[in-house]
Design a protein around this motif. Structure first.
Motif, mmCIF file in Angstrom:
data_model
loop_
_atom_site.group_PDB
_atom_site.id
_atom_site.type_symbol
_atom_site.label_atom_id
_atom_site.label_comp_id
_atom_site.label_asym_id
_atom_site.label_seq_id
_atom_site.Cartn_x
_atom_site.Cartn_y
_atom_site.Cartn_z
ATOM 1 N N LEU A 161 0.829 -1.207 0.000
ATOM 2 C CA LEU A 161 0.000 0.000 0.000
ATOM 3 C C LEU A 161 0.862 1.255 0.000
ATOM 4 C CD1 LEU A 161 -2.800 1.411 0.428
ATOM 5 C CD2 LEU A 161 -2.321 1.239 2.875
ATOM 6 N N VAL A 162 1.830 1.318 0.909
ATOM 7 C CA VAL A 162 2.699 2.492 1.001
ATOM 8 C C VAL A 162 3.578 2.615 -0.235
ATOM 9 C CG1 VAL A 162 4.660 3.476 2.250
ATOM 10 C CG2 VAL A 162 2.695 2.581 3.520
ATOM 11 N N VAL A 163 4.205 1.504 -0.635
ATOM 12 C CA VAL A 163 5.123 1.554 -1.774
ATOM 13 C C VAL A 163 4.383 1.905 -3.055
ATOM 14 C CG1 VAL A 163 6.637 0.155 -3.231
ATOM 15 C CG2 VAL A 163 6.822 0.019 -0.741
ATOM 16 N N ASP A 164 3.212 1.331 -3.281
ATOM 17 C CA ASP A 164 2.455 1.642 -4.495
ATOM 18 C C ASP A 164 2.007 3.096 -4.519
ATOM 19 O OD1 ASP A 164 2.785 -0.947 -5.327
ATOM 20 O OD2 ASP A 164 0.724 -1.585 -4.931
ATOM 21 N N THR A 165 1.653 3.641 -3.360
ATOM 22 C CA THR A 165 1.253 5.051 -3.293
ATOM 23 C C THR A 165 2.419 5.960 -3.662
ATOM 24 O OG1 THR A 165 -0.381 4.551 -1.568
ATOM 25 C CG2 THR A 165 0.309 6.857 -1.807
ATOM 26 N N VAL A 166 3.601 5.654 -3.120
ATOM 27 C CA VAL A 166 4.791 6.445 -3.448
ATOM 28 C C VAL A 166 5.142 6.275 -4.920
ATOM 29 C CG1 VAL A 166 7.260 6.701 -3.007
ATOM 30 C CG2 VAL A 166 5.676 6.368 -1.094
ATOM 31 N N PHE A 167 5.044 5.063 -5.413
ATOM 32 C CA PHE A 167 5.369 4.799 -6.810
ATOM 33 C C PHE A 167 4.481 5.622 -7.746
ATOM 34 C CE2 PHE A 167 4.812 2.419 -10.770
ATOM 35 C CZ PHE A 167 6.128 2.228 -11.151
ATOM 36 N N GLU A 168 3.194 5.679 -7.459
ATOM 37 C CA GLU A 168 2.277 6.445 -8.301
ATOM 38 C C GLU A 168 2.632 7.921 -8.325
ATOM 39 O OE1 GLU A 168 -1.593 5.612 -6.795
ATOM 40 O OE2 GLU A 168 -1.564 3.497 -7.384
ATOM 41 N N LEU A 169 3.133 8.436 -7.213
ATOM 42 C CA LEU A 169 3.441 9.867 -7.110
ATOM 43 C C LEU A 169 4.839 10.217 -7.606
ATOM 44 C CD1 LEU A 169 1.952 10.528 -3.550
ATOM 45 C CD2 LEU A 169 0.980 11.303 -5.730
ATOM 46 N N ALA A 170 5.719 9.247 -7.677
ATOM 47 C CA ALA A 170 7.118 9.523 -8.045
ATOM 48 C C ALA A 170 7.214 10.030 -9.480
ATOM 49 C CB ALA A 170 7.957 8.268 -7.871
ATOM 50 N N ASN A 171 7.956 11.094 -9.663
ATOM 51 C CA ASN A 171 8.118 11.704 -10.989
ATOM 52 C C ASN A 171 9.504 11.357 -11.525
ATOM 53 O OD1 ASN A 171 7.770 13.242 -13.288
ATOM 54 N ND2 ASN A 171 8.336 15.170 -12.270
ATOM 55 N N CYS A 172 9.625 10.154 -12.059
ATOM 56 C CA CYS A 172 10.888 9.710 -12.629
ATOM 57 C C CYS A 172 10.592 8.516 -13.535
ATOM 58 C CB CYS A 172 11.894 9.327 -11.529
ATOM 59 S SG CYS A 172 11.347 7.963 -10.483
ATOM 60 N N ARG A 173 11.606 8.026 -14.217
ATOM 61 C CA ARG A 173 11.432 6.817 -15.039
ATOM 62 C C ARG A 173 11.417 5.619 -14.103
ATOM 63 N NH1 ARG A 173 16.230 7.399 -19.266
ATOM 64 N NH2 ARG A 173 17.247 8.027 -17.312
ATOM 65 N N ILE A 204 16.101 1.320 -5.634
ATOM 66 C CA ILE A 204 15.362 0.060 -5.560
ATOM 67 C C ILE A 204 14.512 0.031 -4.293
ATOM 68 C CG2 ILE A 204 15.553 -2.463 -5.613
ATOM 69 C CD1 ILE A 204 18.545 -1.958 -6.470
ATOM 70 N N VAL A 205 13.274 -0.409 -4.464
ATOM 71 C CA VAL A 205 12.381 -0.632 -3.328
ATOM 72 C C VAL A 205 11.898 -2.075 -3.401
ATOM 73 C CG1 VAL A 205 10.294 0.081 -2.117
ATOM 74 C CG2 VAL A 205 11.645 1.782 -3.372
ATOM 75 N N LEU A 206 12.106 -2.825 -2.325
ATOM 76 C CA LEU A 206 11.677 -4.216 -2.253
ATOM 77 C C LEU A 206 10.637 -4.365 -1.152
ATOM 78 C CD1 LEU A 206 15.185 -5.984 -2.360
ATOM 79 C CD2 LEU A 206 13.713 -5.413 -4.298
ATOM 80 N N THR A 207 9.550 -5.086 -1.431
ATOM 81 C CA THR A 207 8.633 -5.493 -0.372
ATOM 82 C C THR A 207 8.701 -7.006 -0.253
ATOM 83 O OG1 THR A 207 6.647 -5.817 -1.735
ATOM 84 C CG2 THR A 207 7.103 -3.572 -0.945
ATOM 85 N N SER A 208 8.606 -7.504 0.969
ATOM 86 C CA SER A 208 8.774 -8.937 1.184
ATOM 87 C C SER A 208 8.101 -9.367 2.482
ATOM 88 C CB SER A 208 10.269 -9.289 1.251
ATOM 89 O OG SER A 208 10.466 -10.668 1.476
ATOM 90 N N ASN A 209 7.697 -10.610 2.532
ATOM 91 C CA ASN A 209 7.242 -11.194 3.792
ATOM 92 C C ASN A 209 8.416 -11.728 4.613
ATOM 93 O OD1 ASN A 209 4.411 -12.526 2.038
ATOM 94 N ND2 ASN A 209 4.448 -10.726 3.349
ATOM 95 N N TYR A 210 9.631 -11.603 4.080
ATOM 96 C CA TYR A 210 10.804 -12.202 4.706
ATOM 97 C C TYR A 210 11.827 -11.140 5.077
ATOM 98 C CZ TYR A 210 8.767 -16.378 2.608
ATOM 99 O OH TYR A 210 7.904 -17.368 2.245
ATOM 100 N N ALA A 211 12.354 -11.226 6.294
ATOM 101 C CA ALA A 211 13.495 -10.400 6.663
ATOM 102 C C ALA A 211 14.689 -10.831 5.818
ATOM 103 C CB ALA A 211 13.812 -10.578 8.142
#
Length: 371
Positions: free
Chosen positions: A65-77, A148-155
């Motif tokens: 949720l957080v990462v996708d929100t930031v991704f949508e707003l990010a102004n870059c390639r 790079i932004v990674l989301t994971s269920n694993y540490a």
């Protein structure tokens, strides 16, 4: 420039107030993108030349949720990719790459060309082949400065937990810990559970005439046709017998989709062809078989990631049948995602297609098979 206020406002528009850990992640992501934060305590930590953010924790804690929100707003390639989609692309490129000393590095550089921000959702490593590929890819991405932004269920330390191979992945784990700000989403609550149910049910049990009528009503609602006949469709170049295949919605049996030998490539192809799928005749005893359960988990992951609608008909409630099962990776994530996919708040690409099926769309439907 992107700042924390914009992100929090975007979440507020969806009636979401970020908790403390989600705010930590927002601050780290804003700093990663080079914007001005608000003096958050994470800023000093991130200043150590980190070029990535690694968000991990149990399912439903708000990572995507957080990462996708930031991704949508990010102004870059930018590029957002799911693990299964990434593997498919990389393997296709590797097949066509000329022989050389570092084919994987070359393909990684090609894949990353023009990408300034990469968001990798549901990052995981369960086998040594994936570990080798991901290690070289991340090394290449870090080496050329990709954010790079990674989301994971694993540490990070629990990636590739198989003791036979874990040590061989340690250099990549250490690189992640060295080059990424690691955020543990440690909230006690899975936000997907307890959400308001969708106005119309998505999951049905048992397999009786009432369930069959409900599925037919769903198909007619989106496809506008009551004349049904079976058909064969293509899934990653292989035939799949379906009960129905319209312009937006596919209707197929669990035995053909998950009991039969299928791969994530089949599910990716189906999710790209249809906005939703009716998964029919789920006999839940089949889920006790590890390979069948793993295929079902892949299937849910991919359809969830593509924001497809999912309707399930089973002999007993599907979530109750899944609870307590073992023998496959990431089952807790599947349960969490199923809870969201049946909720009122799940935004899927099938919504809005009802009554707007293109004229001349193929009208194909089911054999007159009773439950």
């Amino acid at each position: 420039m992107l700042d924390e206020t914009q992100i929090i406002s975007a979440l507020a528009a969806r009636q979401i107030v970020p908790d403390a850990t989600q705010r930590d992640a927002i601050a780290a992501l804003v700093t990663l993108l080079g914007a001005n934060g608000n003096g958050h305590r994470l800023k000093a930590n991130f200043a150590r030349a980190h070029q990535g953010v690694y968000c991990h924790g149990l399912p439903g804690r708000g990572k995507s949720l957080v990462v996708d929100t930031v991704f949508e707003l990010a102004n870059c390639r930018k590029r957002r990719v799911h693990f299964h989609e990434f593997l498919r692309e990389m393997n296709r490129r590797l097949v066509n790459e000329p022989r050389g000393d570092d084919r994987l590095g070359s393909v990684s550089r090609q894949w990353l060309d023009g990408v300034e921000l990469l968001c990798f959702d549901e990052f995981h490593v369960h086998d040594i082949a994936d570990a080798f590929l991901m290690g070289r890819f991340l090394d290449t991405a870090i080496g050329q400065g990709t954010r790079i932004v990674l989301t994971s269920n694993y540490a990070p330390d629990t990636l590739l937990s198989d003791p036979e191979f874990h040590e061989r992945f340690l250099p990549t784990i250490e690189q992640i810990k060295r080059c990424f700000t690691v955020i543990h989403f440690d909230g006690a609550r899975d936000y997907r559970f307890g959400a308001e149910e969708a106005a119309r049910p998505h999951f049905f049990a048992p397999l009786d005439p009432a369930t069959r009528d409900a599925l037919l009503d769903i198909f007619v609602r989106y496809e506008g046709n009551e004349t049904l006949e079976s058909t064969t469709v293509s899934a990653a170049g292989r035939p799949l017998v379906a009960r129905a295949a319209g312009a937006a919605l596919l209707w197929a049996d669990f035995e053909n989709l998950c009991v039969a030998s299928r791969s994530h490539l089949d599910y990716l192809d189906l999710a790209e062809q249809w906005h939703g799928l009716i998964l029919d005749h789920v006999h839940t005893e089949w889920l006790a078989k590890a390979h069948t359960l793993q295929r079902f988990i892949w299937f849910v992951d991919i359809f969830y990631d593509r924001k497809c609608a999912l309707f399930i008909a089973s002999d007993q409630p599907i979530e109750a049948a899944l609870s307590g099962l073992e023998g496959a990776h990431d089952l807790s994530r599947t349960l969490s995602r199923l809870a969201e996919m049946r909720s009122h708040g799940y935004r899927n690409t099938l919504d809005g297609t009802a009554g707007r099926v293109e004229t001349g769309a193929t009208a194909v439907q089911t054999l007159a098979q009773p439950y």
